[in-house]
Design an enzyme around this catalytic site. Structure first.
Site, PDB file in Angstrom:
ATOM      1  N   GLU A  47      -4.314   7.427  -5.597  1.00 43.37           N
ATOM      2  CA  GLU A  47      -4.230   6.654  -6.658  1.00 43.37           C
ATOM      3  C   GLU A  47      -5.836   7.111  -7.319  1.00 43.37           C
ATOM      4  O   GLU A  47      -6.807   7.384  -6.676  1.00 43.37           O
ATOM      5  CB  GLU A  47      -4.205   5.172  -6.500  1.00 43.37           C
ATOM      6  CG  GLU A  47      -2.877   4.848  -5.960  1.00 43.37           C
ATOM      7  CD  GLU A  47      -2.743   3.230  -5.668  1.00 43.37           C
ATOM      8  OE1 GLU A  47      -4.106   2.526  -5.997  1.00 43.37           O
ATOM      9  OE2 GLU A  47      -1.762   2.770  -5.398  1.00 43.37           O
ATOM     10  N   ARG A  57       0.794  -1.315   0.023  1.00 40.33           N
ATOM     11  CA  ARG A  57       0.107  -0.165  -0.023  1.00 40.33           C
ATOM     12  C   ARG A  57       0.763   1.333  -0.125  1.00 40.33           C
ATOM     13  O   ARG A  57       1.802   1.451   0.750  1.00 40.33           O
ATOM     14  CB  ARG A  57      -1.029   0.091   1.337  1.00 40.33           C
ATOM     15  CG  ARG A  57      -2.071  -0.995   1.092  1.00 40.33           C
ATOM     16  CD  ARG A  57      -2.968  -0.608  -0.037  1.00 40.33           C
ATOM     17  NE  ARG A  57      -4.044  -1.475  -0.253  1.00 40.33           N
ATOM     18  CZ  ARG A  57      -4.251  -2.435  -1.060  1.00 40.33           C
ATOM     19  NH1 ARG A  57      -3.275  -2.891  -1.672  1.00 40.33           N
ATOM     20  NH2 ARG A  57      -5.352  -3.251  -0.993  1.00 40.33           N
ATOM     21  N   HIS A  61      -0.294   0.135  -9.845  1.00 31.98           N
ATOM     22  CA  HIS A  61      -1.143  -1.004  -8.835  1.00 31.98           C
ATOM     23  C   HIS A  61      -1.678  -2.073  -9.710  1.00 31.98           C
ATOM     24  O   HIS A  61      -2.889  -2.417  -9.183  1.00 31.98           O
ATOM     25  CB  HIS A  61      -2.025   0.021  -7.996  1.00 31.98           C
ATOM     26  CG  HIS A  61      -2.363  -0.731  -6.733  1.00 31.98           C
ATOM     27  ND1 HIS A  61      -2.657   0.080  -5.521  1.00 31.98           N
ATOM     28  CD2 HIS A  61      -2.230  -1.998  -6.421  1.00 31.98           C
ATOM     29  CE1 HIS A  61      -3.006  -0.759  -4.461  1.00 31.98           C
ATOM     30  NE2 HIS A  61      -2.567  -2.086  -5.017  1.00 31.98           N
TER      31      HIS A  61
END
Length: 313
Positions: free
Chosen positions: A263, A234, A282
């Site tokens: 994000e 994360r 990601h």
């Protein structure tokens, strides 16, 4: 409020694997779309009153839960539940479950890819080659065999990655207060030992308020000069300003990141164009296999909670 005769499962995304949809055949499945906002989720909860939410994107907070009085379970399409307000869920008697391990292979492979890209300068050399350069006489890569890698988090992903780097001849040390029965090739240590001894640090832990900004100016200063940092967990685990400063001084030789504090990353982010920084959006857990595994696990987890609560009632 929806007038459907079937109970609703809300998916905070635009799709779900066919295998997962088959498991949910007794329910009406509502999709929130590709990029739902938190307000979108609240509105859909108010309209459809779902019994379950399968979380792919966006946050699910107390307002969404309050708008869905029938909600019994929030099931994460993946392993990280930091986008779910677990305190609010607990207060409302709503279970939060995760598809732990469903994407372990995919994320561990991404961590390895980022590590190798950093150690071997693959993106930079590729750009130079396409520009007509031949840097054999001046370039030196980092050899990983014999060096120490420190893993923060030793769940399914961390342990799978540990097996990979052990096979490469790396010494593996790791910190995880909850991990038990670790294989022989992982040496459990405290965080101070990781900062002091690791040539590479790779993050594989969930984000909590206790470990937010775990990688910061102080911890990076305690590391070996030229440490490599990899994060497929994360973004909030890293103070991005401090990491960028450490990259600029050379205290961090290179970093490979697959997650970020905010994000999606937008144009003008300080990371963009930074030297020795390898970025991916990601997508560590985004493979065709992981898509199926996570969808099926998320659906099964939700159904198990609903079945258990129905029996208890």
């Amino acid at each position: 409020m929806s007038t459907t005769t079937r109970s609703v499962v809300l998916v905070t995304g635009a799709d779900l694997a066919e295998q997962a949809l088959s498991l949910l055949g007794d329910y009406e499945v509502i999709f929130a779309g590709k990029t739902p906002t938190e307000d979108d989720i609240v509105a859909l909860c108010a309209k459809y009153n779902p019994v379950a939410i399968i979380v792919r994107y966006s946050k699910v907070g107390d307002k969404a839960m309050a708008a869905a009085p029938s909600l019994k379970v929030i099931s994460k399409h993946g392993s990280g539940t930091d986008t779910i307000d677990k305190v609010a869920a607990r207060a409302r008697g709503i279970e939060v479950v995760a598809a732990a391990g469903a994407n372990a292979a995919a994320v561990a492979e991404q961590a390895l890819a980022l590590l190798l890209a950093c150690a071997k300068s693959i993106p930079a050399l590729n750009t130079r080659m396409h520009g007509g350069h031949w840097d054999k006489a001046t370039h030196k890569s980092l050899e990983l065999g014999g060096r120490t890698i420190g893993l923060v988090g030793l769940g399914a992903i961390g342990q799978r990655f540990a097996r990979m780097v052990d096979a490469m001849g790396m010494r593996v040390v790791g910190f995880d207060p909850y991990a038990k029965d670790l294989p022989d090739y992982i040496q459990p240590v405290d965080l101070a030992t990781i900062w002091r001894e690791a040539d590479v640090i790779s993050l594989h832990c969930p984000l909590t308020e206790e470990n937010r900004n775990l990688i910061n100016a102080q911890t990076l200063a305690a590391c070996r000069p030229g440490v490599v940092v990899v994060n497929t967990a994360r973004g909030g685990l890293i103070n991005e300003t401090d990491l960028l400063a450490a990259l600029q001084t050379g205290q961090v030789a290179s970093a490979g990141l697959d997650s970020f504090q905010i994000e999606p990353m937008t144009a003008g982010h300080p990371f963009q164009g930074a030297a020795n920084l390898i970025l991916s959006p990601h997508i560590g857990g985004v493979t065709s296999d992981a898509y199926v595994n996570m969808g099926v696990a998320a659906a099964k987890n939700a159904l198990e909670v609903i079945a258990r609560q129905s029996v208890a009632a």
